[in-house]
Design an enzyme around this catalytic site. Structure first.
Site, PDB file in Angstrom:
ATOM      1  N   GLU A   1      55.483  31.355  66.261  1.00  0.00           N
ATOM      2  CA  GLU A   1      56.361  30.448  65.898  1.00  0.00           C
ATOM      3  C   GLU A   1      55.872  29.174  66.816  1.00  0.00           C
ATOM      4  OE1 GLU A   1      56.861  33.506  67.342  1.00  0.00           O
ATOM      5  OE2 GLU A   1      58.025  34.433  65.596  1.00  0.00           O
TER       6      GLU A   1
ATOM      7  N   HIS B   1      69.661  38.578  68.830  1.00  0.00           N
ATOM      8  CA  HIS B   1      69.609  38.168  67.544  1.00  0.00           C
ATOM      9  C   HIS B   1      71.008  37.472  67.170  1.00  0.00           C
ATOM     10  CE1 HIS B   1      65.864  40.036  67.150  1.00  0.00           C
ATOM     11  NE2 HIS B   1      66.009  40.219  65.708  1.00  0.00           N
TER      12      HIS B   1
END
Lengths: 321, 323
Positions: free
Chosen positions: A58, A128
């Site tokens: 990322e 999440h």
């Protein structure tokens, strides 16, 4: 006319902008197979050079996008979960956001960070389920949270065309919203909209919470006339539009799915009370301070701003003064 | 790509050397606020690498970046004005020593976050080549950066997508005060091997050797060979940052510094030229820097009312903080 889903509106915005502008390309994890359902069909249509599956890197691919933007491209990164933004906060804030000023205006960094499925997805637990839009508003990165399919389309189009970095939060709670969309047009960044006119209190609702606020306004219709203001962009914020609304209603409630301390709700209330005399103290409904969403569904829901809390806050504000 | 050019290499290392020495004088005089990270001793790396690049090729670097920017062809006067925080500087006084950028000569900005510049350059070169431009890039970082995940991720992306990026590690032996032996498990070149990238270790004090290794790497990259790593063994003669001139950190044996100073890239390259040629270049560099200092100090300071100019390329204006 087929009703368009919010998710499919995002797909259409990506496809339209890729068609219109060769410099637009997509990158992200699992986007060739459209794991999140947003890039469906785009690989076949635009090829692997413009729909780039990335390794799980990322930080590097976020800065790769910064570099590509410095070289004239318009990258759109799709992040599969919102907490990945914590990993790349440095790359967005410290590099992409700062480059134009630090170079004395030698460059622009037009990168779009698209986060479909932001906030609670119910049962995805602590790592999440974040909804970190207030962080980006705080550092001054253009921050967009569309609530409807038409806005999802129009704000994503505007984000891609913007010469600055823009984070587009597509809340999980809005992805399956469907609506008739007749006009596929860009929605200007920094402009809010009154979703429902009212005279007693202005409720500012962010993202998917717009739909909750509208439902609560309907329920209260006999007792309180609620105006629902959807800012659509949290940074820059449409202060003029909001102040116009609050000047008429004289009361303010904010419902916002970020943490309470230093969240956007606090900023909205502070700005309004600096500028407009209110008839009663304002209220906000948010996640708790330091919230981590617990796994069990009942606990997950308990941490999110709910309709009951919003109803109570409206009634409290309207009772005072 | 240029061929071997002993005179040009000498001019570059000499220019960087004198630029740094003049900059330190300006730090001491209070004209450069915030100090600098001196590049003294490492000039051969920037000179050698940039001699293997064309103007259109792209470069990103670090907080110790003056040498990279000058070697790539930026105007020393505007560079020095930037260090002095003047509107006549490369970045209009908004970047300073650590962020000097000159897009006109392919310098996409020095980066003060260790290890950050590699992925940015990879994306820039990839995007330019996708558009059909025949460019390559070089990114400079120190030995400390090879322990940063962001850089290792960039190695992977560049190797995987065969982006022609020369990763240049300036191994000067210390990450601020941390000796490389105490920080790097394995070897620096071994990092490249893990990603299937060719790697070379070169004497960074010899500008010609650095140029030769870099030119060979650039030729292979242009032929589609993908990225390469060069570890240039070098040494900084001065402090990590000029603040050390005041605080006197004790982490390098004086005899180690003295020994390193005997392998001076300016002397090594200078010894390859006839004395008259060398003297002429020295005089030319002195004149350039005298003019640069005059230009830098004559430049106006920015108007405080413009402090947030360029914050947004889109034209967005930020709310002010007061009132």
């Amino acid at each position: 006319m087929p009703r368009l889903s919010y998710r499919r509106a995002l797909t259409r915005a990506l496809a339209d902008e890729m068609t219109r502008d060769e410099s637009v390309f997509l990158l992200g994890e699992d986007i060739r197979v459209a794991a999140a359902g947003v890039t469906t069909g785009l690989l076949k249509r635009f090829g692997p050079d413009r729909v780039l599956d990335t390794p799980l890197s990322e930080q590097a691919f976020t800065s790769f996008a910064t570099g590509a933007a410095l070289a004239g491209a318009r990258p759109v990164i799709e992040f599969q979960i919102p907490s990945l933004l914590f990993l790349v906060f440095e790359q967005i804030v410290n590099h992409a956001h700062k480059f134009p000023l630090m170079t004395g205006g030698q460059c622009a960094v037009p990168v779009t960070y698209l986060v479909p499925g932001s906030g609670s997805r119910t049962g995805w637990a602590g790592q999440h389920s974040d909804h970190p839009y207030s962080l980006f508003a705080h550092v001054g990165v253009t921050t967009v949270v569309p609530a409807t399919p038409a806005d999802a389309y129009g704000l994503l189009v505007s984000a891609i065309r913007c010469d600055d970095p823009v984070v587009v939060f597509a809340p999980a709670g809005a992805l399956d919203v469907r609506a008739d969309v007749t006009d596929f047009a860009p929605v200007p960044l920094g402009r809010g909209v009154v979703r429902r006119p009212g005279t007693d209190v202005t409720v500012v609702a962010v993202g998917h919470l717009v739909h909750d606020a509208l439902a609560v306004a309907d329920e209260l219709a006999g007792q309180v006339s609620v105006e629902v203001f959807d800012p659509r962009t949290l940074y820059p914020f449409d202060w003029d539009g909001l102040l116009d609304s609050v000047s008429r209603t004289g009361r303010l409630v904010v419902v916002d799915d970020s943490n309470r301390s230093c969240g956007i709700a606090g900023e909205i209330i502070a700005t309004v009370v600096e500028r407009v005399p209110l008839a009663a103290p304002p209220h906000r409904v948010t996640r708790p301070d330091g919230a981590v969403l617990p796994f069990a569904p009942a606990l997950d829901r308990a941490v999110q701003p709910g309709r009951d809390q919003l109803t109570a806050a409206i009634q409290l504000t309207c009772k005072d003064g | 790509m240029t061929g071997p050019d002993p005179v040009g290499l000498y001019r570059t290392v000499r220019l960087i050397r004198r630029f740094e020495e003049r900059a330190i004088e300006l730090v001491d005089a209070g004209e450069i606020v915030g100090g600098i990270h001196p590049y003294l001793g490492q000039e051969g790396v920037a000179a050698g690498v940039c001699a293997a690049l064309r103007v259109a090729d792209l470069v990103t670097g670090t907080h110790r970046g003056h040498g990279h920017v000058l070697a790539k062809g930026a105007d020393p006067a505007r560079m020095l004005a930037e260090l002095c925080g003047r509107v006549t500087g490369l970045n209009r006084g908004r970047g300073g020593s650590m962020h000097a950028a000159d897009f006109g000569v392919g310098v996409l900005g020095a980066n003060a976050i260790v290890g950050a510049a590699g992925a940015i350059l990879t994306g820039a070169v990839w995007a330019r080549r996708r558009r059909g431009d025949d460019v390559v890039g070089a990114t400079f970082f120190g030995d400390g950066a090879v322990n940063e995940g962001m850089l290792l991720e960039a190695f992977n992306l560049a190797a995987l997508w065969r982006v022609p990026v020369l990763f240049v590690c300036e191994n000067n032996g210390y990450a601020t005060t941390m000796p490389v032996e105490g920080a790097v498990a394995g070897t620096i070149a071994g990092r490249a091997a893990a990603f299937g990238m060719p790697a070379a270790t070169v004497d960074g004090q010899d500008p010609e050797k650095v140029r030769e290794v870099s030119a060979a790497a650039v030729a292979r990259m242009c032929a589609g060979g993908g990225p390469e790593l060069v570890e240039a063994r070098t040494y900084r003669f001065d402090a990590h940052h000029t603040f050390e001139h005041r605080v006197r950190l004790d982490y390098r044996p004086p005899e180690e510094v003295a020994a390193a100073r005997r392998r001076d890239p300016v002397l090594i390259q200078g010894d390859r030229l006839p004395a008259a040629v060398r003297a002429a270049i020295d005089a030319e560099v002195e004149a350039t820097l005298a003019a640069a200092v005059d230009f830098a100090l004559a430049g106006p300071a920015p108007d405080p009312a413009t402090a947030l100019d360029h914050l947004y390329a889109s034209g967005l204006t930020a709310r002010t903080g007061g009132g």
